[in-house]
Design a protein around this motif. Structure first.
Motif, PDB file in Angstrom:
ATOM      1  N   SER A 119       0.869  -1.185   0.000  1.00 33.71           N
ATOM      2  CA  SER A 119       0.000   0.000   0.000  1.00 33.71           C
ATOM      3  C   SER A 119       0.902   1.229   0.000  1.00 33.71           C
ATOM      4  CB  SER A 119      -0.953  -0.041   1.199  1.00 33.71           C
ATOM      5  OG  SER A 119      -0.223  -0.174   2.411  1.00 33.71           O
ATOM      6  N   SER A 120       0.661   2.169   0.917  1.00 31.68           N
ATOM      7  CA  SER A 120       1.517   3.356   0.990  1.00 31.68           C
ATOM      8  C   SER A 120       2.907   3.029   1.516  1.00 31.68           C
ATOM      9  CB  SER A 120       0.859   4.417   1.882  1.00 31.68           C
ATOM     10  OG  SER A 120       0.642   3.907   3.189  1.00 31.68           O
ATOM     11  N   ASP A 121       3.093   1.782   1.985  1.00 35.35           N
ATOM     12  CA  ASP A 121       4.366   1.368   2.592  1.00 35.35           C
ATOM     13  C   ASP A 121       5.371   0.842   1.572  1.00 35.35           C
ATOM     14  OD1 ASP A 121       3.089  -0.959   1.854  1.00 35.35           O
ATOM     15  OD2 ASP A 121       3.346  -1.976   3.765  1.00 35.35           O
ATOM     16  N   LEU A 122       5.135   1.055   0.282  1.00 38.49           N
ATOM     17  CA  LEU A 122       5.990   0.447  -0.737  1.00 38.49           C
ATOM     18  C   LEU A 122       7.443   0.897  -0.663  1.00 38.49           C
ATOM     19  CD1 LEU A 122       6.372  -1.262  -3.317  1.00 38.49           C
ATOM     20  CD2 LEU A 122       5.714   0.767  -4.639  1.00 38.49           C
ATOM     21  N   THR A 320     -13.012   3.079  -7.028  1.00 36.45           N
ATOM     22  CA  THR A 320     -12.398   4.402  -7.185  1.00 36.45           C
ATOM     23  C   THR A 320     -12.066   5.011  -5.837  1.00 36.45           C
ATOM     24  OG1 THR A 320     -13.676   4.714  -9.220  1.00 36.45           O
ATOM     25  CG2 THR A 320     -12.671   6.669  -8.252  1.00 36.45           C
ATOM     26  N   ARG A 321     -12.964   4.863  -4.865  1.00 36.28           N
ATOM     27  CA  ARG A 321     -12.695   5.399  -3.523  1.00 36.28           C
ATOM     28  C   ARG A 321     -11.455   4.755  -2.915  1.00 36.28           C
ATOM     29  NH1 ARG A 321     -18.622   5.719  -3.318  1.00 36.28           N
ATOM     30  NH2 ARG A 321     -18.779   3.533  -2.692  1.00 36.28           N
ATOM     31  N   LEU A 322     -11.317   3.453  -3.088  1.00 33.68           N
ATOM     32  CA  LEU A 322     -10.144   2.763  -2.541  1.00 33.68           C
ATOM     33  C   LEU A 322      -8.870   3.207  -3.254  1.00 33.68           C
ATOM     34  CD1 LEU A 322     -11.607  -0.837  -2.148  1.00 33.68           C
ATOM     35  CD2 LEU A 322     -10.969   0.721  -0.300  1.00 33.68           C
ATOM     36  N   PRO A 326      -5.375   7.871   0.326  1.00 32.46           N
ATOM     37  CA  PRO A 326      -3.916   8.009   0.490  1.00 32.46           C
ATOM     38  C   PRO A 326      -3.251   6.801   1.132  1.00 32.46           C
ATOM     39  CG  PRO A 326      -5.023  10.037   1.114  1.00 32.46           C
ATOM     40  CD  PRO A 326      -6.106   9.016   0.901  1.00 32.46           C
ATOM     41  N   GLN A 327      -3.990   6.078   1.968  1.00 29.24           N
ATOM     42  CA  GLN A 327      -3.406   4.918   2.637  1.00 29.24           C
ATOM     43  C   GLN A 327      -3.045   3.807   1.640  1.00 29.24           C
ATOM     44  OE1 GLN A 327      -5.665   3.615   6.022  1.00 29.24           O
ATOM     45  NE2 GLN A 327      -4.545   1.688   6.229  1.00 29.24           N
ATOM     46  N   ASN A 328      -3.667   3.836   0.468  1.00 30.04           N
ATOM     47  CA  ASN A 328      -3.405   2.811  -0.536  1.00 30.04           C
ATOM     48  C   ASN A 328      -2.454   3.283  -1.632  1.00 30.04           C
ATOM     49  OD1 ASN A 328      -5.228   1.045   0.750  1.00 30.04           O
ATOM     50  ND2 ASN A 328      -6.964   1.987  -0.315  1.00 30.04           N
ATOM     51  N   GLN A 329      -1.946   4.505  -1.512  1.00 31.86           N
ATOM     52  CA  GLN A 329      -1.114   5.090  -2.559  1.00 31.86           C
ATOM     53  C   GLN A 329       0.338   5.244  -2.119  1.00 31.86           C
ATOM     54  OE1 GLN A 329      -2.907   8.881  -3.501  1.00 31.86           O
ATOM     55  NE2 GLN A 329      -4.520   7.966  -4.755  1.00 31.86           N
TER      56      GLN A 329
END
Length: 399
Positions: A119-122, A320-322, A326-329
């Motif tokens: 997720s954002s941790d990449l 789209t919401r997911l 930001p937590q998923n980006q």
């Protein structure tokens, strides 16, 4: 007449202790203490002696119709990592024990690779590889291909910020795919933009060209000029991760995107008119996510019954919401000399808006089909990690 064929498939040590014919099945005693069974008909069809031919090369002469349902083994001998079978008609087949052990037992065979979700941790997981090493050293190239297999994305650093370097590095991963936009596409912001990538507007993370029957497999984004500080931050989303979030949180909406055809289109008047209907989330035979196809800007007016259409729209809205959360980006400001390589049927890419009056933003983009990239991985895995070469890889947005 008996012959002495070369063993089918690879021969290793001795993972099989014994085998015995049981009519339609062959019992297999494995060295690890387990037992399994093989179909006798499957075993005969798996022969790759000179007479039967080689499936890998395509020079195959034995067909499924040639192997009768009542085929039986007269004798089976196991010794030193090799299995020798004499069939009722006198034909002799030899197999590697490791090959047969891998197929013995229900649901066995080559393992299915399990991708590593992010997720954002990449940032802590992202593989970074030096340009000089990747273009000159096969082992370095293999490690970058392994990163693409694991996470669907990798970064190349130290790439010359010159136009000719794009093809030089991309061609190491497979043949470059030419499309209606050319072999290499220059993304430069301009007032007469033909596509959204040539504007300065923010873009929701998406997969490229879902309107094609076969979307691009892997994409190379080569940064020439980025105007760091003026915006244009890259936003990357693991589509497999958000698909699993949907599966767990809203299974009904997940199911809609796996079974209902969604139409994407693209038209440049008088030049091209693409239209494709496909599942947004593709699943393999085991139910695992194998591909993503989604771009909100290319959604055509959808076709569905009155009872279904609102459910389709809500499923697309939830996805789209997911994607936008930001937590998923993973966010990264590309710098000149960096290349992002990513799986276009897994990883969605977008960017924040930027001010085109402050600096020119110039990226070069090209595509490589996923089977070419996976072929390069398997070929190099034969040399550097043989145990990884046979795994079944996720095959993309195939439906």
């Amino acid at each position: 007449m008996l012959d002495t064929p070369k063993p089918s498939h690879s021969v290793s040590t001795a993972p099989i202790r014994a085998m015995r014919s049981e009519g339609e099945r062959v019992a297999v005693d494995l060295a690890v203490g387990r037992t399994g069974k093989l179909s006798t008909r499957w075993l005969r069809l798996a022969c790759e002696c000179e007479q039967c031919g080689d499936t890998a090369s395509g020079k195959r002469w034995l067909t499924p119709a040639d192997v009768a349902a009542g085929v039986r083994a007269s004798s089976i001998d196991v010794a030193a990592g090799e299995v020798r079978v004499v069939w009722g008609d006198g034909h002799v087949s030899c197999y590697g024990s490791d090959f047969l052990a891998g197929h013995a037992g229900a649901g066995s065979g080559p393992a299915r690779f399990q991708p590593q979700l992010w997720s954002s941790d990449l940032s802590a997981k992202l593989g970074r590889f030096a340009f000089d090493a990747v273009v000159a050293d096969d082992e370095a190239l293999f490690h970058s291909l392994r990163a693409l297999r694991d996470h669907g994305i990798a970064m190349l650093t130290g790439v010359p910020a010159e136009t000719e370097a794009t093809v030089r590095v991309a061609a190491r991963y497979g043949p470059i795919r030419e499309t209606s936009y050319g072999k290499v596409f220059d993304l430069i912001s301009r007032p007469d933009a033909r596509v959204a990538g040539e504007t300065a507007r923010a873009q929701i993370p998406h997969t490229d060209e879902p309107f094609r029957y076969a979307p691009p497999g892997f994409i190379f984004f080569h940064a020439i000029h980025t105007g760091a500080g003026s915006g244009g931050t890259s936003l990357m989303v693991d589509g497999f991760h958000v698909a699993e979030l949907m599966r767990n949180r809203t299974p009904d909406l997940f199911d809609v995107l796996t079974r209902h055809g969604v139409t994407f289109h693209r038209e440049h008047a008088g030049e091209v008119y693409f239209s494709a209907e496909a599942h947004v989330i593709s699943l393999d035979a085991t139910g695992a996510v194998t591909g993503i196809r989604y771009n909100d800007r290319c959604l055509a007016p959808q076709t569905a019954s009155e009872d279904e259409i609102d459910g389709v729209i809500e499923a697309l809205a939830e996805l789209t919401r997911l994607i936008c959360h930001p937590q998923n980006q993973f966010q990264h400001q590309l710098q000149p000399g960096e290349v992002l390589v990513f799986d276009n049927q897994r990883v969605m890419h977008g960017r924040s808006a930027f001010d085109p009056t402050l600096a020119v933003r110039h990226l070069r983009s090209c595509n490589i089909d996923r089977d070419g990239v996976h072929s390069a991985f398997r070929t190099l895995a034969r040399r550097f990690a043989p145990q990884e070469a046979e795994a079944v890889l996720y095959q993309g947005a195939i439906f």
